[in-house]
Design a protein around this motif. Structure first.
Motif, PDB file in Angstrom:
ATOM      1  N   ARG A  93       0.831  -1.204   0.000  1.00 52.84           N
ATOM      2  CA  ARG A  93       0.000   0.000   0.000  1.00 52.84           C
ATOM      3  C   ARG A  93       0.872   1.263   0.000  1.00 52.84           C
ATOM      4  NH1 ARG A  93      -3.265  -2.807   4.216  1.00 52.84           N
ATOM      5  NH2 ARG A  93      -5.098  -3.684   3.192  1.00 52.84           N
ATOM      6  N   THR A 100      -6.129   0.200  -4.378  1.00 54.25           N
ATOM      7  CA  THR A 100      -6.832  -0.469  -3.283  1.00 54.25           C
ATOM      8  C   THR A 100      -6.293  -1.878  -3.142  1.00 54.25           C
ATOM      9  OG1 THR A 100      -8.831   0.826  -3.657  1.00 54.25           O
ATOM     10  CG2 THR A 100      -9.087  -1.237  -2.432  1.00 54.25           C
ATOM     11  N   GLU A 102      -6.697  -5.048  -0.552  1.00 55.05           N
ATOM     12  CA  GLU A 102      -7.446  -5.564   0.587  1.00 55.05           C
ATOM     13  C   GLU A 102      -7.710  -7.056   0.425  1.00 55.05           C
ATOM     14  OE1 GLU A 102     -11.035  -3.498   1.440  1.00 55.05           O
ATOM     15  OE2 GLU A 102     -10.150  -1.497   1.236  1.00 55.05           O
ATOM     16  N   ASP A 106     -13.045  -8.346   3.133  1.00 58.14           N
ATOM     17  CA  ASP A 106     -13.119  -6.977   3.641  1.00 58.14           C
ATOM     18  C   ASP A 106     -13.619  -6.024   2.557  1.00 58.14           C
ATOM     19  OD1 ASP A 106     -12.148  -7.904   6.016  1.00 58.14           O
ATOM     20  OD2 ASP A 106     -10.060  -7.306   5.612  1.00 58.14           O
ATOM     21  N   TYR A 107     -13.192  -6.238   1.330  1.00 60.22           N
ATOM     22  CA  TYR A 107     -13.619  -5.368   0.223  1.00 60.22           C
ATOM     23  C   TYR A 107     -15.115  -5.531  -0.037  1.00 60.22           C
ATOM     24  CZ  TYR A 107     -13.641  -3.173  -4.403  1.00 60.22           C
ATOM     25  OH  TYR A 107     -13.915  -2.353  -5.474  1.00 60.22           O
TER      26      TYR A 107
END
Length: 649
Positions: A93, A100, A102, A106-107
């Motif tokens: 990140r 993005t 992840e 979670d996404y």
């Protein structure tokens, strides 16, 4: 001539460009230049790792979504595995702040990994993205022995402590290029956390791009080889270095391809850069260049050879075909120069191509010349001749090429190279047929117009001759009546004689009404009547002599061609002197022509021939009757005279 000079200049200039760059192949020159002047190491790393040297297309996560996320799906991960993955994600990140990164669950905001909730409904959306598209953004990491039933070949690496790593090889299979590789880790309990994290990081990063097996000799001395250094999987040795970070940052930037193109064209010759980035596109560019130059050459050739006829008919075939064959060899050379960076074309090879093109030209042109002469003798209709010429043109161009085709085309497979040449022969055959047809139609129109023009000229000539004859009668009548009026009070006898002579003249005109031609005998008799009238007016001051060869009396000459000449001699000659005037009319044969001469002893011609209606009439009669085959001229010596020369019938 200007067109030929332009063609020669195009050929010579291009040859100079090609030869000046062909002492070494382009690839060898680039290698030497890179050795002497090293390029940017980071971009070179990208060049050799991500690109195959044939296309600008590179693989990255979810190519269908440039701004899509990078998602991970973990299966049976231990606590240590999860911690390692979390740290790796944090590092990534920081490296790619606009991306993005992840876990899939979670996404999505819910647990969907390892369930069939979405797998059975691929059109179901997660954050407005259909699941079947989002799936290409998911990297599956499993911490178990790989399932043997998984579709596709796998690549396995056995580590030094007995642990192993396997990856799906989907990226190498045409149907799975969009989907990331799946990875299976089988770690021994004794493996350290640092090693565990190193291996997971290596495999995760390797799913984000595809490494091509390009040679990297220039990087052989790098001790700390990067994650993307080799196509082979070496997780126990590779380190995530600065070049790897540069590669990832550029690959996942918004305008990566534009940046790479800019680097290539700024640091490499355009031919090398164009071929490296996209060979297919370069071939298309080469064809466009050849078509453009070909159209220019065709326009110049067509402009030069159109309606051009040589003394020997064979040359009408030889020269155009020679230029066509030379330019074909020239286009092949240009094409190879643009798309093949490993080729070299020497002056000797260019000379061989010219000689070969000339030999082909002799064979083709001789074949076409003989064939055209053969069918011309058969009295075939135009349509059949046209079809036969088109077919034989195609055959004539193909026979020598098929005989030695593999030897003439350099650096290409014969089957691949002959297809466009075959198209050229088809185009030439139909092009020649079209030109023959258009020339035939144009000639037919010209012939029709010529016939129509001849009819119009003939009608116009008839009209003009009638008009001239109508002009002569009033003109002569005016002069004669003036003479009669002048004698009426002085000599009634002469007046009567003149009136009778005038009557004879008009009887001649009435009897010849509508006719254009008369005979020498009749025209001389008319002149004699006219001179008798004038002699009455001038008395003893006028003497005339008529000298006509007896054999010419029946020769046809235009009506009223003699009288205006004699009238001019009296008006501007005899009438201008006080003493005795003499008029001599001579008609005799000179070679194959009639020579008509009117001599008088009046004043010399001054500043050219005296103009007037009478002489203009003679000019017009000669033009309408004989075109440019008759002539009229005048001289003051040895005796003043006007002469007409007309063709003898």
């Amino acid at each position: 001539m200007k067109r030929i000079i332009a063609l020669i200049l195009i050929f010579v200039v291009t040859q100079l460009i090609i030869q000046s760059n062909n002492r070494l192949s382009l690839s060898n020159r680039v290698a030497i230049e890179n050795y002497k002047n090293p390029k940017d190491d980071n971009w070179e790393y990208i060049k050799y790792r991500l690109f195959d040297g044939k296309t600008e297309s590179v693989y990255k996560i979810n190519p269908l979504m440039d701004d899509g996320p990078i998602l991970l799906e973990l299966n049976r991960a231990t606590k240590l595995d999860s911690i390692a993955v979390q740290e790796i994600m944090e590092d990534l990140r920081a490296l790619l702040p606009l991306k993005t990164i992840e876990y899939l669950d979670d996404y999505a905001g819910e647990k969907i990994s390892n369930t069939s909730k979405y797998k059975n409904d691929w059109e179901k959306k997660i954050k407005d993205i259909p699941y079947h598209r989002l799936r290409y953004s998911v990297v599956p990491l499993s911490f178990e022995i790989a399932d043997r039933s998984t579709f596709g070949a796998k690549i396995k690496t056995v580590l030094s402590d007995g642990s192993s790593i396997e990856r799906s090889n989907k990226i190498k299979e045409e149907g799975f290029k969009r989907e990331p590789n799946s990875v299976w880790f089988f770690f021994k309990d004794s493996i350290s956390y640092e090693k565990r994290k190193q291996y997971i990081q290596y495999e995760f990063l390797r799913t984000l791009c595809f490494i091509h097996p390009n040679d990297l000799n220039s990087y052989a001395d790098i001790a700390n080889k990067g994650v993307y250094f080799s196509q082979d999987y070496v997780p126990q040795y590779a380190k995530f270095n600065e070049q790897d970070k540069f590669l990832l940052q550029k690959l996942y930037s918004e305008n990566f391809n534009e940046q790479f193109k800019e680097y290539m064209y700024a640091n490499y010759p355009w031919r090398y850069a164009s071929n490296f980035l996209n060979k297919k596109l370069t071939k298309a560019k080469a064809l466009i260049i050849i078509v453009g130059v070909g159209i220019l050459v065709f326009i110049l050739l067509f402009g030069y050879f159109q309606n051009k006829k040589f003394k020997y008919s064979f040359l009408n075939y030889f020269y155009p075909i020679l230029f066509i064959m030379l330019n074909l060899a020239y286009f092949i050379q240009i094409y190879g120069y643009i798309i093949d960076i490993n080729s070299t074309i020497t002056w000797i090879e260019s000379l061989y191509m010219i000689v070969g093109a000339t030999v082909f030209t002799v064979i083709i042109s001789l074949s076409l010349w003989l064939f055209d002469n053969l069918i011309k003798k058969q009295n075939l209709n135009f349509t059949l001749q046209l079809v036969l010429k088109v077919i034989f043109t195609f055959v004539a161009f193909n026979i020598p090429m098929l005989a030695v085709g593999k030897g003439i085309i350099q650096n290409f497979q014969f089957q691949e190279s002959y297809a466009p040449i075959l198209f050229i022969w088809i185009a030439l055959a139909f092009g020649r047929g079209l030109l023959i047809y258009l020339n035939h139609m144009a000639q037919s129109l010209v012939n029709e117009k010529d016939v129509e023009l001849s009819r119009l000229k003939e009608a116009n000539t008839q009209s003009e001759l009638k008009l001239l004859q109508s002009h002569i009668n009033p003109h002569f009548l005016y002069n004669a009546l003036n003479s009669i009026a002048g004698l009426a009070y002085k000599s009634p006898e002469k007046t009567e004689k003149m009136a009778l002579s005038l009557s004879n003249l008009f009887r001649y005109s009435i009897n010849k009404k509508g006719q254009q031609m008369s005979t020498v005998k009749e025209e001389v008799l008319m002149v004699q009547n006219y001179l008798e009238i004038e002699k009455i007016r001038f008395g003893e001051r006028l003497t005339f002599i008529l000298e006509v060869e007896k054999t010419l009396e029946n020769e046809a000459i235009p009506m009223y061609i003699l009288q205006p000449l004699v009238e001019n001699a009296i008006k501007h000659g005899v009438s201008q002197i006080r003493g005795e005037g003499l008029i001599v009319l001579e008609i005799k044969q000179e070679d194959d022509n009639l020579l008509i001469r009117v001599i008088d002893n009046g004043p010399d011609f001054e500043n050219g021939l005296v103009s007037g209606h009478g002489l203009q009439t003679v000019y017009d009669l000669l033009r309408l009757s004989y075109g440019d085959k008759a002539s009229l001229h005048w001289e003051n010596a040895p005796a003043k005279h006007i002469s007409i020369i007309i063709p003898k019938n």
